[in-house]
Design a protein around this motif. Structure first.
Motif, short mmCIF file in Angstrom:
data_model
loop_
_atom_site.label_atom_id
_atom_site.label_comp_id
_atom_site.label_asym_id
_atom_site.label_seq_id
_atom_site.Cartn_x
_atom_site.Cartn_y
_atom_site.Cartn_z
N ARG A 169 0.85 -1.18 0.00
CA ARG A 169 0.00 0.00 0.00
C ARG A 169 0.89 1.23 0.00
NH1 ARG A 169 -5.05 -0.39 0.34
NH2 ARG A 169 -5.44 1.60 1.35
N PRO A 170 0.53 2.25 -0.76
CA PRO A 170 1.35 3.47 -0.80
C PRO A 170 1.41 4.14 0.56
CG PRO A 170 -0.32 3.47 -2.54
CD PRO A 170 -0.62 2.32 -1.64
N ASP A 171 2.51 4.76 0.85
CA ASP A 171 2.66 5.54 2.06
C ASP A 171 2.20 6.96 1.74
OD1 ASP A 171 3.37 6.83 4.37
OD2 ASP A 171 5.49 6.26 4.30
N TRP A 172 0.92 7.20 1.90
CA TRP A 172 0.33 8.48 1.50
C TRP A 172 0.81 9.63 2.37
CZ3 TRP A 172 -1.23 8.58 -3.17
CH2 TRP A 172 -1.80 7.45 -3.75
N VAL A 173 1.18 9.37 3.60
CA VAL A 173 1.68 10.45 4.47
C VAL A 173 3.01 10.96 3.93
CG1 VAL A 173 2.49 11.00 6.79
CG2 VAL A 173 0.46 9.59 6.50
N GLY A 228 2.40 12.76 0.67
CA GLY A 228 1.85 14.09 0.94
C GLY A 228 2.92 15.06 1.43
N ALA A 229 3.87 14.56 2.22
CA ALA A 229 4.95 15.41 2.71
C ALA A 229 5.83 15.89 1.56
CB ALA A 229 5.79 14.67 3.75
N ILE A 230 6.09 15.03 0.61
CA ILE A 230 6.93 15.42 -0.54
C ILE A 230 6.19 16.44 -1.41
CG2 ILE A 230 8.07 14.60 -2.64
CD1 ILE A 230 9.48 13.85 0.01
N THR A 255 9.75 20.07 5.88
CA THR A 255 8.45 19.54 5.46
C THR A 255 8.58 18.13 4.90
OG1 THR A 255 7.71 21.78 4.93
CG2 THR A 255 6.42 19.97 4.02
N ALA A 256 9.57 17.92 4.04
CA ALA A 256 9.76 16.61 3.43
C ALA A 256 10.17 15.55 4.45
CB ALA A 256 10.80 16.69 2.32
N SER A 257 10.92 15.94 5.47
CA SER A 257 11.42 14.96 6.43
C SER A 257 10.49 14.79 7.64
CB SER A 257 12.81 15.35 6.91
OG SER A 257 12.78 16.56 7.63
N ALA A 258 9.41 15.53 7.70
CA ALA A 258 8.52 15.48 8.87
C ALA A 258 8.02 14.07 9.20
CB ALA A 258 7.35 16.44 8.68
N PRO A 259 7.60 13.25 8.23
CA PRO A 259 7.09 11.92 8.59
C PRO A 259 8.18 10.92 9.00
CG PRO A 259 6.33 12.56 6.40
CD PRO A 259 7.34 13.56 6.83
N ASP A 260 9.43 11.22 8.73
CA ASP A 260 10.51 10.28 9.02
C ASP A 260 10.78 10.25 10.52
OD1 ASP A 260 12.71 8.64 9.04
OD2 ASP A 260 14.05 10.07 8.06
N SER A 292 12.87 8.14 11.97
CA SER A 292 14.22 7.66 12.27
C SER A 292 15.21 8.80 12.50
CB SER A 292 14.72 6.76 11.13
OG SER A 292 14.88 7.51 9.95
N LEU A 293 14.86 10.01 12.09
CA LEU A 293 15.72 11.16 12.25
C LEU A 293 15.12 12.08 13.33
CD1 LEU A 293 18.27 12.52 11.06
CD2 LEU A 293 16.78 13.70 9.46
N PRO A 294 15.87 12.37 14.40
CA PRO A 294 15.32 13.24 15.44
C PRO A 294 15.12 14.67 14.93
CG PRO A 294 17.63 12.77 15.89
CD PRO A 294 17.24 11.95 14.69
N TRP A 295 14.35 15.47 15.65
CA TRP A 295 14.02 16.83 15.21
C TRP A 295 15.27 17.67 15.01
CZ3 TRP A 295 15.52 20.89 18.17
CH2 TRP A 295 15.83 20.63 19.50
N TRP A 296 16.27 17.52 15.89
CA TRP A 296 17.49 18.32 15.74
C TRP A 296 18.27 17.88 14.50
CZ3 TRP A 296 21.80 15.35 15.86
CH2 TRP A 296 21.72 14.13 16.54
N GLY A 297 18.18 16.60 14.13
CA GLY A 297 18.82 16.11 12.91
C GLY A 297 18.15 16.70 11.67
N LYS A 298 16.83 16.85 11.72
CA LYS A 298 16.10 17.46 10.61
C LYS A 298 16.49 18.93 10.46
CE LYS A 298 12.30 14.28 11.19
NZ LYS A 298 10.93 14.05 11.55
N ILE A 299 16.67 19.61 11.57
CA ILE A 299 17.09 21.02 11.53
C ILE A 299 18.50 21.14 10.96
CG2 ILE A 299 17.71 22.99 13.00
CD1 ILE A 299 15.29 22.23 14.76
N LEU A 300 19.41 20.27 11.40
CA LEU A 300 20.77 20.30 10.86
C LEU A 300 20.79 19.97 9.37
CD1 LEU A 300 22.85 18.60 13.72
CD2 LEU A 300 22.84 21.01 13.04
#
Length: 158
Positions: free
Chosen positions: A81-85, A88-90, A116-121, A123-131
């Motif tokens: 099944r597609p990962d719609w979340v 949608g983020a992409i 925005t693109a990395s929000a559903p991931d 495996s990466l913490p919020w500070w990693g997304k910011i970096l």
């Protein structure tokens, strides 16, 4: 068109629609970027215009969407099944970039696009997304503004 599964059963209409929905949205989105890039102006091979990056990004996206669509239409197995979340983020990330770049500049647009693109991931913490967002914004500045000399503003005044 009827898709026959490996076990001899036919895919339902819902399964057929799911197979082509994601690729169809990507085709539409790529055409939107290609038309927008063409309207901005492609420039020349040695001095690309503002529209060169969105046009050629849309062209690459179109090729990928066509490959996905072809694979989905010719697949006989049961697909996941597609990962719609995530999808949608992409799509949202592309819209964020398109809306924010002109108003606030390339660096904020790139940073917000990555967030925005990395929000559903998970495996990466919020500070990693910011970096990651900061790194991609800096890379975008070096590549598109400094190296290629594209007429983007790093920041725009409010």
């Amino acid at each position: 068109m009827q898709i026959e599964l490996e076990d001899g059963q036919r895919a339902t209409l819902g399964q057929q629609v799911e197979r082509i929905a994601g690729a169809s949205v990507l085709v539409a989105l790529s055409l939107y970027f290609m038309i927008g890039g063409f309207e901005l102006g492609l420039g020349s091979p040695f001095r690309p215009g503002t529209g060169a990056f969105p046009f050629f990004s849309g062209l690459v996206l179109l090729a990928l969407a066509a490959a996905i669509l072809w694979q989905d239409l010719h697949s006989t197995g049961i697909t996941e099944r597609p990962d719609w979340v995530s999808f949608g983020a992409i799509v949202s990330a592309l819209m964020v970039f398109a809306l924010v770049t002109e108003r606030f500049g390339l660096l904020p647009a790139t940073f917000l696009t990555v967030l925005t693109a990395s929000a559903p991931d998970r495996s990466l913490p919020w500070w990693g997304k910011i970096l990651l967002g900061l790194f991609m914004a800096a890379l975008g500045y070096v590549l598109f503004i400094e190296a290629l000399g594209l007429p983007f503003k790093a920041f725009r005044a409010f």
